[in-house]
Every structure is written in structure tokens, then in C-alpha cells.
Design a protein around this motif. Structure first.
Motif, PDB file in Angstrom:
ATOM      1  N   SER A 138       0.891  -1.226   0.066  1.00 48.45           N
ATOM      2  CA  SER A 138       0.072   0.002  -0.215  1.00 48.45           C
ATOM      3  C   SER A 138       0.933   1.268  -0.002  1.00 48.45           C
ATOM      4  O   SER A 138       2.142   1.236   0.525  1.00 48.45           O
ATOM      5  N   GLN A 140       0.613   3.471   2.020  1.00 48.63           N
ATOM      6  CA  GLN A 140       0.779   4.073   3.377  1.00 48.63           C
ATOM      7  C   GLN A 140       2.089   3.113   3.959  1.00 48.63           C
ATOM      8  O   GLN A 140       2.638   3.758   4.700  1.00 48.63           O
ATOM      9  N   HIS A 141       2.328   1.950   3.204  1.00 50.37           N
ATOM     10  CA  HIS A 141       3.573   1.142   3.952  1.00 50.37           C
ATOM     11  C   HIS A 141       4.613   1.432   2.950  1.00 50.37           C
ATOM     12  O   HIS A 141       5.776   0.844   3.478  1.00 50.37           O
ATOM     13  N   ASN A 143       7.857   2.987   1.565  1.00 52.66           N
ATOM     14  CA  ASN A 143       8.880   4.096   2.226  1.00 52.66           C
ATOM     15  C   ASN A 143      10.162   3.885   1.326  1.00 52.66           C
ATOM     16  O   ASN A 143      11.100   3.437   1.568  1.00 52.66           O
ATOM     17  N   GLU A 164      -9.154   7.402   2.939  1.00 57.12           N
ATOM     18  CA  GLU A 164      -7.954   7.044   3.520  1.00 57.12           C
ATOM     19  C   GLU A 164      -6.587   7.662   2.770  1.00 57.12           C
ATOM     20  O   GLU A 164      -5.384   7.846   3.311  1.00 57.12           O
ATOM     21  N   LEU A 165      -6.873   7.370   1.552  1.00 62.10           N
ATOM     22  CA  LEU A 165      -5.741   7.792   0.631  1.00 62.10           C
ATOM     23  C   LEU A 165      -5.634   9.329   0.235  1.00 62.10           C
ATOM     24  O   LEU A 165      -4.460   9.332  -0.399  1.00 62.10           O
ATOM     25  N   GLU A 167      -6.105  11.830   2.799  1.00 59.95           N
ATOM     26  CA  GLU A 167      -5.911  12.507   3.730  1.00 59.95           C
ATOM     27  C   GLU A 167      -4.458  13.454   3.660  1.00 59.95           C
ATOM     28  O   GLU A 167      -3.606  12.635   3.052  1.00 59.95           O
ATOM     29  N   ILE A 170      -1.232  11.373   4.360  1.00 63.93           N
ATOM     30  CA  ILE A 170      -0.817  10.462   3.345  1.00 63.93           C
ATOM     31  C   ILE A 170      -0.303  11.085   2.056  1.00 63.93           C
ATOM     32  O   ILE A 170       0.674  10.825   1.428  1.00 63.93           O
ATOM     33  N   HIS A 173       3.130  12.011   2.774  1.00 62.74           N
ATOM     34  CA  HIS A 173       3.854  11.035   2.517  1.00 62.74           C
ATOM     35  C   HIS A 173       4.077  10.841   1.180  1.00 62.74           C
ATOM     36  O   HIS A 173       5.322  10.563   0.490  1.00 62.74           O
TER      37      HIS A 173
END
Ligand code: SAM
Length: 222
Positions: A138, A140-141, A143, A164-165, A167, A170, A173
Motif C-alpha cells: 500500500s 501507506q506502507h 517507504n 484514507e488515501l 488525507e 498520506i 507522505h
């Protein structure tokens, strides 16, 4: 795996419907024309024309049908520019589904298949001008090193389906992965997204959208 159905969109090209979300992978007005316009013309071609770079690092959020990857691959070959294409996906499509997608003519079909058959979580050189790195992971994970990508194709499901994607943390990020001068491009043109990208220091442009959609967004990291 969620229930996913093959559909035909307004320009005759295929897309998919995630039944539980009642959300399509592309615009119902035309999958091919949307991808070509939003991601290739306003993203990859914009960047390539502006910087004349020989090696472009693209990050895609949501590999899905592979349509954006396919069109980027074709662009790289046509313009003789090396595209290093990383794509994140949490639900890789089963073979039985992606095999039904028709985006390439018979001669090029083997290259489209190669995008899907490429092993996950490793770099695969599919052509002298195209290196694919699909990651079953995802956003989110994920890096990577910061400032690595020149372009982000932000092609997640819409904010009302997958909030959630979209926000701010994120988005922050994702933006941290962009190199200075890098381009964030998406079909979404929501006011909140514009404000959030501006608050992250990007220069945000509202562009006219692909057929059937009023606007899209492109944002540049200063
Ligand atoms: C709107 S579709 C677009 C797919 C693709 N760009 C295409 O051309 O078919 C969104 C994709 O994002 C994937 N996805 C969902 N959640 C994700 C996440 N957290 N990180 C990365 N991809 C995700 C979905 O499985 C889906 O394939």
C-alpha cells in the motif's frame, strides 16, 4: 479479493468495476482517453517536454489494469526516454481478469501481458526504455528514499470511496517522495485536495479535465 467485473467505457475501451465499492477503475466516459490525457499528456509528456530528461522515475498509486503503465511504456519507446516505473497495488488482478482486458493490438499484446506477468516486488527490465517495478504494497506502507520520483500518478479510488488515501498525512507522505520540480498528477479536482497540496508547498494548477470531466489537478513541488 473483492468482486471485480469487466466493463466497457464510453470510448469503447475496457475498465473494471469494483462491485463492493461501486467504483470503476477509470472514468466511465472513457478509460483510454482519461489515462492518455490525465497521466500521459498532463503528467509524463509535460515533465518530459519541460525537463528533457533521459531517465524519468514514475510512481503510480494503483497498478490496477496496467493501463497507465502500458501507455507509459508506449510513450517511453516512442520518445526514446528511459522510464523507471514503480507501481503500488494492494490487490493484484488475477490472470483470468487481466487477460480479458484489451488495450493493445495483437502485435503489441505480448508487451501488455509482460507488464502483468512481471514478477512483483522486483525490478524487471521489459525494454531498453522501460523498467517496471510492481510492488504489492500500500502507499501507506511504501517507504522509498525521499525526493526520488519525478512524477506521481495519483490514481487511487475516489476520495468518497477511499478517503484514507486522500488525507493530508498520506498526501504528505506521497509528496515527500517527489524530487524538487517533480509533478503530482491526478484526475481528482476536489477543492480540499487543492488546498492540501498547496499547504504542502506545491504549486497547484487546475487544468481542464478529460472528456466528461470538468477539471483535473497537476501540482509541482517547488
Ligand atoms: C482507480 S484504480 C486505478 C488503477 C490503475 N491506475 C489503472 O489504470 O487501472 C485504483 C487502484 O488502487 C489500488 N489500491 C487500493 N488501495 C491502495 C493502496 N492503499 N495503495 C496502493 N494502491 C491501492 C486498487 O486496488 C486499484 O487497483
Amino acid at each position: 479479493m473483492p468482486e471485480i467485473q469487466l466493463i466497457e467505457t464510453g470510448d469503447g475501451s475496457h475498465s473494471l468495476l469494483n462491485v463492493a465499492l461501486n467504483e470503476t477503475y477509470h472514468s466511465r466516459h472513457g478509460a483510454m482517453q482519461e489515462s492518455l490525457y490525465v497521466f500521459i499528456k498532463q503528467g509524463l509528456d509535460f515533465y518530459n517536454t519541460k525537463y528533457q530528461s533521459e531517465n524519468i522515475h514514475v510512481l503510480e498509486v494503483g497498478f490496477g489494469t496496467g493501463l497507465n503503465a502500458w501507455l507509459s511504456f508506449q510513450y517511453a519507446k516512442k520518445h526514446s526516454v528511459l522510464v523507471n516505473y514503480t507501481s503500488l497495488e494492494t490487490y493484484p488482478l488475477p490472470h483470468a481478469l487481466w487477460k480479458q482486458l484489451v488495450y493493445a493490438d495483437e502485435v503489441d499484446r505480448k508487451y501488455f501481458d509482460a507488464l502483468h506477468e512481471a514478477v512483483w516486488n522486483a525490478e524487471v527490465k521489459l525494454h531498453p526504455f522501460f523498467v517496471l517495478h510492481k510492488r504489492e504494497e500500500s502507499l501507506q506502507h511504501f517507504n522509498p528514499s525521499t525526493n526520488h520520483y519525478h512524477i506521481i500518478y495519483f490514481d487511487a479510488f475516489a476520495p468518497n470511496k477511499q478517503p484514507e488515501l486522500w488525507e493530508l498525512p498520506i498526501l504528505n507522505h506521497a509528496v515527500s517522495m517527489l524530487a524538487p520540480g517533480g509533478v503530482f498528477v491526478t484526475y481528482c479536482a476536489k477543492g480540499q485536495l487543492k488546498r492540501d497540496l498547496k499547504s504542502l508547498g506545491l504549486e497547484v494548477e487546475s487544468l481542464s479535465g478529460p472528456p466528461g470531466k470538468r477539471e483535473m489537478l497537476r501540482a509541482i513541488k517547488k
